[in-house]
Structure formats: C-alpha cells, structure tokens
Design a protein around this motif. Structure first.
Motif, PDB file in Angstrom:
ATOM      1  N   UNK A  60      -6.286  18.343  -1.807  1.00 44.29           N
ATOM      2  CA  UNK A  60      -7.108  19.411  -1.222  1.00 44.29           C
ATOM      3  C   UNK A  60      -8.317  19.696  -2.106  1.00 44.29           C
ATOM      4  N   UNK A  61      -8.122  19.660  -3.412  1.00 43.62           N
ATOM      5  CA  UNK A  61      -9.225  19.881  -4.338  1.00 43.62           C
ATOM      6  C   UNK A  61     -10.240  18.745  -4.253  1.00 43.62           C
ATOM      7  N   UNK A  62      -9.759  17.514  -4.098  1.00 48.04           N
ATOM      8  CA  UNK A  62     -10.674  16.376  -3.993  1.00 48.04           C
ATOM      9  C   UNK A  62     -11.513  16.437  -2.718  1.00 48.04           C
ATOM     10  N   UNK A  68      -6.548  26.569  -3.198  1.00 46.95           N
ATOM     11  CA  UNK A  68      -6.130  27.961  -3.026  1.00 46.95           C
ATOM     12  C   UNK A  68      -5.194  28.426  -4.128  1.00 46.95           C
ATOM     13  N   UNK A  69      -4.543  27.497  -4.822  1.00 50.25           N
ATOM     14  CA  UNK A  69      -3.617  27.866  -5.877  1.00 50.25           C
ATOM     15  C   UNK A  69      -4.292  28.003  -7.239  1.00 50.25           C
ATOM     16  N   UNK A  70      -5.493  27.477  -7.394  1.00 46.96           N
ATOM     17  CA  UNK A  70      -6.235  27.611  -8.647  1.00 46.96           C
ATOM     18  C   UNK A  70      -5.534  26.948  -9.810  1.00 46.96           C
ATOM     19  N   UNK A  71      -5.468  27.666 -10.932  1.00 50.42           N
ATOM     20  CA  UNK A  71      -4.855  27.109 -12.145  1.00 50.42           C
ATOM     21  C   UNK A  71      -3.344  26.997 -12.047  1.00 50.42           C
ATOM     22  N   UNK A  75      -0.622  20.358  -9.134  1.00 48.98           N
ATOM     23  CA  UNK A  75      -1.341  19.099  -9.221  1.00 48.98           C
ATOM     24  C   UNK A  75      -2.582  19.252 -10.109  1.00 48.98           C
ATOM     25  N   UNK A  76      -3.166  18.129 -10.498  1.00 48.05           N
ATOM     26  CA  UNK A  76      -4.328  18.123 -11.389  1.00 48.05           C
ATOM     27  C   UNK A  76      -5.600  18.326 -10.573  1.00 48.05           C
ATOM     28  N   UNK A  77      -6.511  19.138 -11.101  1.00 44.38           N
ATOM     29  CA  UNK A  77      -7.845  19.313 -10.525  1.00 44.38           C
ATOM     30  C   UNK A  77      -8.840  18.621 -11.447  1.00 44.38           C
ATOM     31  N   UNK A  78      -9.293  17.394 -11.098  1.00 46.97           N
ATOM     32  CA  UNK A  78     -10.186  16.652 -11.998  1.00 46.97           C
ATOM     33  C   UNK A  78     -11.557  17.324 -12.087  1.00 46.97           C
ATOM     34  N   UNK A  79     -12.117  17.285 -13.281  1.00 45.82           N
ATOM     35  CA  UNK A  79     -13.436  17.866 -13.499  1.00 45.82           C
ATOM     36  C   UNK A  79     -14.508  16.838 -13.173  1.00 45.82           C
ATOM     37  N   UNK A  80     -15.712  17.289 -12.772  1.00 46.01           N
ATOM     38  CA  UNK A  80     -16.812  16.344 -12.553  1.00 46.01           C
ATOM     39  C   UNK A  80     -17.185  15.642 -13.859  1.00 46.01           C
ATOM     40  N   UNK A  81     -17.826  14.479 -13.758  1.00 45.20           N
ATOM     41  CA  UNK A  81     -18.141  13.667 -14.929  1.00 45.20           C
ATOM     42  C   UNK A  81     -19.051  14.393 -15.912  1.00 45.20           C
TER      43      UNK A  81
END
Length: 130
Positions: A60-62, A68-71, A75-81
């Motif tokens: 969903x983050x991708x 909606x769950x935030x931190x 699952x992992x929320x990858x950061x932009x490069x």
C-alpha cells in the motif's frame, strides 16, 4: 520505619520500594515497552533496517505513498533514494575539493584546519577594555 520510594526513569513513575512492588513493576508490560523505546532511540538507522530484513515491503505504501498504519505497520516503508543517502548530496564543489593541484581534499576538513583565504582574514576592530 517508613518505606522509601522507588522512581523508575523509564516509566517516569514512583512507588513504594519493596521487593515485591519493584519486581511486579519491572516485569510489567508498561515498563518493558518504555524500556524498549528508550533503548531503541539509541539504535542507528542501519541497525534498525537490518533487524527489519525479515519483514516484507508494504504494498500500500509503494502504490499510494502513504500507509494508514504509519510507523506501527508490520511491513517496511522504503525511503526515496534522495533521503537514504543525504551525505552524497553534501559533496563539495570541484574547486573546493582540490586546491593548487596538490590533491589535498579540503571538503571534509574542519574550519580550524583549512588554510586561510587568499586575501587573509579581515582585521578585527580595536576595543579598549581598559
């Protein structure tokens, strides 16, 4: 004889200092969470990422760019490069990196170790402390 008070730094809580009360508090869920949060605040970002290798990436983050769950998402929320390696953006300009063809890198030197400017330092005004 009055009983002393025990203060828990992790929980910001005070209670009677008896062995049973202290044991009950130290084994409590609130204390365990507060202690874990305290020590997690000192972990380096790469160490936290190494611990999360077993988890999958949040689909969903991708797709949407948010979750909606935030931190608290499992699952992992990858950061932009551009946010993953901010040091690469701070590279000095080419003329600052090498001075006089000597190959001396000045970009990473502290100000106290850099050579003086070409025209010298400006003079300071005279102050009579007398």
């Amino acid at each position: 004889m009055p009983l002393g008070k025990y203060y828990c730094d992790y929980c910001d809580k005070q209670f009677q200092d008896t062995s049973s009360a202290r044991k009950r508090h130290l084994q409590g869920l609130q204390h365990q969470r507060a202690r874990a949060l305290y020590y997690d605040s000192f972990k380096a970002q790469n160490q936290i990422q190494l611990e999360s290798i077993g988890r999958g990436v949040c689909n969903h983050f991708l797709r949407m760019g948010f979750c909606q769950y935030g931190d608290s998402c499992i699952y992992i929320h990858p950061m932009p490069q551009h946010l993953q390696n901010p040091i690469a953006q701070l590279k000095p300009a080419a003329e600052d990196a090498v001075r006089g063809g000597m190959g001396i890198s000045l970009g990473n030197l502290p100000t106290s170790l850099r050579p003086p400017p070409e025209g010298g330092y400006p003079s300071l005004p005279f102050v009579d402390w007398g």
